[in-house]
Design a protein around this motif. Structure first.
Motif, PDB file in Angstrom:
ATOM      1  N   ILE A 128       0.847  -1.203   0.000  1.00  0.00           N
ATOM      2  CA  ILE A 128       0.000   0.000   0.000  1.00  0.00           C
ATOM      3  C   ILE A 128       0.876   1.243   0.000  1.00  0.00           C
ATOM      4  O   ILE A 128       0.606   2.217  -0.711  1.00  0.00           O
ATOM      5  N   GLU A 129       1.937   1.221   0.804  1.00  0.00           N
ATOM      6  CA  GLU A 129       2.808   2.391   0.917  1.00  0.00           C
ATOM      7  C   GLU A 129       3.447   2.727  -0.437  1.00  0.00           C
ATOM      8  O   GLU A 129       3.555   3.903  -0.816  1.00  0.00           O
ATOM      9  N   LEU A 131       2.191   1.965  -3.427  1.00  0.00           N
ATOM     10  CA  LEU A 131       1.158   2.496  -4.313  1.00  0.00           C
ATOM     11  C   LEU A 131       0.749   3.908  -3.905  1.00  0.00           C
ATOM     12  O   LEU A 131       0.493   4.766  -4.758  1.00  0.00           O
ATOM     13  N   ASP A 132       0.722   4.161  -2.601  1.00  0.00           N
ATOM     14  CA  ASP A 132       0.402   5.512  -2.131  1.00  0.00           C
ATOM     15  C   ASP A 132       1.490   6.515  -2.502  1.00  0.00           C
ATOM     16  O   ASP A 132       1.226   7.719  -2.625  1.00  0.00           O
ATOM     17  N   SER A 133       2.719   6.033  -2.682  1.00  0.00           N
ATOM     18  CA  SER A 133       3.796   6.935  -3.114  1.00  0.00           C
ATOM     19  C   SER A 133       3.579   7.405  -4.543  1.00  0.00           C
ATOM     20  O   SER A 133       4.116   8.434  -4.955  1.00  0.00           O
ATOM     21  N   VAL A 134       2.802   6.659  -5.319  1.00  0.00           N
ATOM     22  CA  VAL A 134       2.438   7.077  -6.674  1.00  0.00           C
ATOM     23  C   VAL A 134       1.389   8.173  -6.598  1.00  0.00           C
ATOM     24  O   VAL A 134       1.502   9.228  -7.208  1.00  0.00           O
ATOM     25  N   SER A 135       0.340   7.925  -5.812  1.00  0.00           N
ATOM     26  CA  SER A 135      -0.721   8.913  -5.642  1.00  0.00           C
ATOM     27  C   SER A 135      -1.648   8.493  -4.512  1.00  0.00           C
ATOM     28  O   SER A 135      -1.975   7.309  -4.377  1.00  0.00           O
ATOM     29  N   THR A 136      -2.055   9.482  -3.736  1.00  0.00           N
ATOM     30  CA  THR A 136      -3.127   9.259  -2.760  1.00  0.00           C
ATOM     31  C   THR A 136      -4.398   9.968  -3.204  1.00  0.00           C
ATOM     32  O   THR A 136      -5.407   9.957  -2.499  1.00  0.00           O
ATOM     33  N   GLU A 137      -4.339  10.595  -4.391  1.00  0.00           N
ATOM     34  CA  GLU A 137      -5.489  11.321  -4.927  1.00  0.00           C
ATOM     35  C   GLU A 137      -6.131  10.603  -6.101  1.00  0.00           C
ATOM     36  O   GLU A 137      -7.124  11.071  -6.648  1.00  0.00           O
ATOM     37  N   HIS A 138      -5.534   9.486  -6.513  1.00  0.00           N
ATOM     38  CA  HIS A 138      -6.120   8.603  -7.524  1.00  0.00           C
ATOM     39  C   HIS A 138      -6.284   7.216  -6.907  1.00  0.00           C
ATOM     40  O   HIS A 138      -5.343   6.727  -6.268  1.00  0.00           O
ATOM     41  N   PRO A 139      -7.432   6.571  -7.060  1.00  0.00           N
ATOM     42  CA  PRO A 139      -7.509   5.156  -6.682  1.00  0.00           C
ATOM     43  C   PRO A 139      -6.675   4.332  -7.660  1.00  0.00           C
ATOM     44  O   PRO A 139      -6.712   4.578  -8.871  1.00  0.00           O
ATOM     45  N   ILE A 140      -5.913   3.381  -7.152  1.00  0.00           N
ATOM     46  CA  ILE A 140      -5.036   2.555  -7.984  1.00  0.00           C
ATOM     47  C   ILE A 140      -5.393   1.094  -7.789  1.00  0.00           C
ATOM     48  O   ILE A 140      -5.576   0.635  -6.658  1.00  0.00           O
ATOM     49  N   MET A 141      -5.475   0.351  -8.887  1.00  0.00           N
ATOM     50  CA  MET A 141      -5.787  -1.077  -8.841  1.00  0.00           C
ATOM     51  C   MET A 141      -4.836  -1.827  -9.766  1.00  0.00           C
ATOM     52  O   MET A 141      -4.766  -1.540 -10.962  1.00  0.00           O
ATOM     53  N   ILE A 142      -4.102  -2.794  -9.206  1.00  0.00           N
ATOM     54  CA  ILE A 142      -3.208  -3.662  -9.975  1.00  0.00           C
ATOM     55  C   ILE A 142      -3.833  -5.051  -9.986  1.00  0.00           C
ATOM     56  O   ILE A 142      -3.961  -5.691  -8.939  1.00  0.00           O
ATOM     57  N   ILE A 143      -4.232  -5.521 -11.169  1.00  0.00           N
ATOM     58  CA  ILE A 143      -4.915  -6.812 -11.272  1.00  0.00           C
ATOM     59  C   ILE A 143      -3.913  -7.895 -11.624  1.00  0.00           C
ATOM     60  O   ILE A 143      -3.137  -7.756 -12.580  1.00  0.00           O
ATOM     61  N   HIS A 148      -8.250 -12.810 -10.707  1.00  0.00           N
ATOM     62  CA  HIS A 148      -9.010 -13.130  -9.494  1.00  0.00           C
ATOM     63  C   HIS A 148      -8.426 -12.473  -8.248  1.00  0.00           C
ATOM     64  O   HIS A 148      -8.969 -12.628  -7.149  1.00  0.00           O
ATOM     65  N   ILE A 149      -7.329 -11.761  -8.394  1.00  0.00           N
ATOM     66  CA  ILE A 149      -6.625 -11.154  -7.264  1.00  0.00           C
ATOM     67  C   ILE A 149      -6.157  -9.769  -7.696  1.00  0.00           C
ATOM     68  O   ILE A 149      -5.757  -9.566  -8.848  1.00  0.00           O
ATOM     69  N   SER A 150      -6.199  -8.819  -6.775  1.00  0.00           N
ATOM     70  CA  SER A 150      -5.676  -7.486  -7.082  1.00  0.00           C
ATOM     71  C   SER A 150      -5.031  -6.891  -5.840  1.00  0.00           C
ATOM     72  O   SER A 150      -5.220  -7.384  -4.721  1.00  0.00           O
ATOM     73  N   VAL A 151      -4.273  -5.822  -6.061  1.00  0.00           N
ATOM     74  CA  VAL A 151      -3.722  -5.040  -4.956  1.00  0.00           C
ATOM     75  C   VAL A 151      -4.065  -3.588  -5.230  1.00  0.00           C
ATOM     76  O   VAL A 151      -3.968  -3.120  -6.367  1.00  0.00           O
ATOM     77  N   VAL A 152      -4.513  -2.881  -4.202  1.00  0.00           N
ATOM     78  CA  VAL A 152      -4.992  -1.509  -4.372  1.00  0.00           C
ATOM     79  C   VAL A 152      -4.340  -0.590  -3.347  1.00  0.00           C
ATOM     80  O   VAL A 152      -3.759  -1.045  -2.351  1.00  0.00           O
ATOM     81  N   ASN A 153      -4.464   0.710  -3.592  1.00  0.00           N
ATOM     82  CA  ASN A 153      -3.903   1.683  -2.649  1.00  0.00           C
ATOM     83  C   ASN A 153      -4.958   2.116  -1.638  1.00  0.00           C
ATOM     84  O   ASN A 153      -6.113   1.660  -1.676  1.00  0.00           O
ATOM     85  N   SER A 154      -4.578   3.030  -0.724  1.00  0.00           N
ATOM     86  CA  SER A 154      -5.483   3.430   0.351  1.00  0.00           C
ATOM     87  C   SER A 154      -6.690   4.200  -0.180  1.00  0.00           C
ATOM     88  O   SER A 154      -7.791   4.096   0.374  1.00  0.00           O
ATOM     89  N   CYS A 155      -6.497   4.954  -1.257  1.00  0.00           N
ATOM     90  CA  CYS A 155      -7.622   5.689  -1.845  1.00  0.00           C
ATOM     91  C   CYS A 155      -8.692   4.720  -2.344  1.00  0.00           C
ATOM     92  O   CYS A 155      -9.892   4.945  -2.141  1.00  0.00           O
ATOM     93  N   ALA A 156      -8.267   3.636  -2.980  1.00  0.00           N
ATOM     94  CA  ALA A 156      -9.223   2.634  -3.464  1.00  0.00           C
ATOM     95  C   ALA A 156      -9.912   1.939  -2.301  1.00  0.00           C
ATOM     96  O   ALA A 156     -11.125   1.674  -2.350  1.00  0.00           O
TER      97      ALA A 156
END
Length: 535
Positions: A128-129, A131-143, A148-156
């Motif tokens: 999360i940290e 992904l949050d370093s990329v942006s905390t103002e955009h939701p981010i989703m890595i599929i 069937h599995i993803s990783v997302v940031n705190s905004c998402a």
């Protein structure tokens, strides 16, 4: 006046019941009117004819991909690809995401697809940290590549109302660290819920359909069985894109969704419509449930525990009663039924339902399906034969994910996607890519069916290898059979639709590995060229 084409001096792989190889074929308008020798076809020449010398190259029926996600693939082209040769580490991925964020309005989703931790230097998901370093103002989703599995940031996570106190959803899991704090990784139902929140706009989806169709045409795919993504919303856009010619391929649309498929299935089976509604361009296919997870995750539901984890049997979404209650009424109302079932326990479950449905409400030629049917053991295959079930295997998975199969499933890996067993038992299996889970190139799927080789060079299931012509049959006429269309397409025979493809060489004179170098010269759908290679 209908245009007439006379294709002569070729290697015509007809895929008829004798697997005849002919020299020439004639088409008029959108139909095949004759197949035979060059001399026979030239006798049909008139002032309306265009004669094309194939110079010994292979002409064959267009490929039918019986399980592909056209919308998911297309929208992936609008996102960051983790399969890019430039992404070899998490830092590489973060760099690509930052570049995407600079061009995106705040609050808009940043998405990436095709992530496989085993292909990344760090062999892990981003945190999360990170992904949050990329942006905390955009939701981010890595599929993840399995879908069937993803990783997302705190905004998402905020958008999904997920925090440390959020319980795991039924059929899913929220990843947590050793202290019980959420780590941004979402499995199965938890991922599907977030995937819905991250949905694309109609305009983005229509652009995605156009891109996907162009890519598929370039590889010789003339029909697709769309395996759903966004449910009823997706069905409407698929139909619109097909009739507006954004999608050139013929579409057989499954009814379901990546999330809460049971609700969609229950709703549509009560409407009065059923499988087959539509025409040769766009037709409603089966209703579909997800019974278990991903073969590479690994989250498939197995009868015995994983070789890599003796406490793990995978994930399943429903009880047997729930599946019966959803799919038996659909069968009764005229629907073809199917389910995503990868593990042997999941395959057993859908077969139980099919057997009950066929016994309670006998219907000739119901042709129910099983999507993937990964660990299909001999006892399950015999039951498929008895119920005239059509399995939809994905042999290309062996190359991309096969080393993980050997690790996670041990000896069972050699029984995965058992194409030779299907042939010997007389089960009409239809090969599919499951793109974007793996590459949609039919020749890669055919090569994998012949070689059954993993990325590291290991062979999975030596006794399950099949020949080139057998694989082509599974990728053409068997796909037509899976959608009740074998009398219209899937082979080069008089009266069938002119869905044809020309390769740049003779496939029958290729070494097996040379198949991967073969390219499509042109693709024809309904008698019209939809792709022609620039010379």
């Amino acid at each position: 006046m209908n245009k007439k084409y006379l294709f002569i001096n070729g290697e015509i792989i007809t895929v008829n019941h004798k697997d005849d190889i002919q020299e020439a074929v004639a088409i008029m308008g959108n139909k095949i009117v004759a197949v035979g020798t060059t001399d026979q076809i030239l006798q049909l020449k008139d002032n309306n004819s265009t004669v094309v010398d194939l110079e010994g190259k292979t002409l064959m029926p267009g490929f039918i991909d019986s399980h592909i996600h056209v919308t998911l693939y297309g929208t992936n082209q609008l996102s960051v690809s983790c399969k890019s040769k430039y992404i070899k580490s998490i830092n590489d991925l973060l760099t690509e995401l930052r570049q995407k964020a600079r061009s995106r309005e705040k609050g808009k989703w940043i998405r990436a697809w095709g992530f496989n931790e085993s292909n990344i230097k760090e062999s892990r998901f981003p945190t999360i940290e990170e992904l949050d370093s990329v942006s905390t103002e955009h939701p981010i989703m890595i599929i993840r590549a399995c879908g069937h599995i993803s990783v997302v940031n705190s905004c998402a996570l905020k958008l999904g109302n997920i925090n440390n106190n959020t319980p795991d959803p039924s059929g899913g899991k929220i990843g947590r660290d050793q202290y019980g704090n959420i780590n941004g990784v979402l499995y199965e139902k938890a991922h599907m819920d977030m995937f819905n929140i991250a949905a694309f706009t109609e305009e983005e989806i229509e652009e995605a359909h156009k891109i996907a169709s162009q890519h598929f045409s370039k590889k010789g795919i003339t029909s697709i069985h769309d395996a759903t993504g966004y449910g009823a919303y997706n069905l409407r856009l698929l139909q619109r894109s097909t009739y507006n010619q954004l999608i050139k391929q013929r579409v057989y649309a499954m009814v379901g969704a990546l999330n809460n498929a049971h609700e969609i299935v229950k709703t549509i089976t009560e409407t009065g419509v059923y499988t087959g509604l539509g025409d040769d361009r766009y037709k409603i296919g089966p209703v579909k449930l997800f019974l278990d997870g991903s073969s590479s995750g690994p989250t498939v539901w197995t009868r015995k525990p994983y070789t890599s984890d003796h406490e793990n049997y995978g994930i399943h979404y429903y009880t047997q009663k729930e599946v019966d209650d959803i799919l038996i009424p659909a069968h009764k109302n005229g629907w073809q039924i199917t389910a995503h079932a990868q593990g042997d326990a999941a395959i057993d479950m859908i077969l139980n339902t099919i057997e009950k449905a066929n016994k309670l409400f006998p219907r000739p030629n119901s042709r129910h399906r099983i999507e993937h049917a990964g660990i299909a053991t001999p006892d399950l295959i015999k039951r498929m034969k008895e119920q005239n079930v059509v399995p939809i295997p994905n042999p290309a998975f062996h190359y991309e994910y096969g080393d993980g199969y050997l690790k996670n499933y041990g000896e069972r890996a050699h029984q995965m996607f058992p194409l030779r067993d299907y042939l010997q038992e007389g089960v009409k299996a239809a090969i599919a890519s499951d793109c974007p889970i793996t590459d949609f190139s039919p020749l890669k799927g055919i090569h994998a069916a012949i070689k059954r080789r993993t990325k590291s060079g290991k062979i999975i299931g030596e006794n399950q290898k099949i020949s080139l012509l057998e694989a082509i049959r599974m990728y053409t006429i068997n796909g037509a059979y899976a959608s009740f269309d074998e009398d219209k397409k899937g082979s080069i025979e008089e009266g069938k639709l002119a869905d044809l493809i020309l390769f740049d060489r003779s496939l029958l004179n290729c070494e097996v590995d040379e198949l991967l170098e073969a390219e499509i010269e042109w693709t024809m759908i309904d008698g019209e060229f939809v792709y022609q290679k620039i010379r």
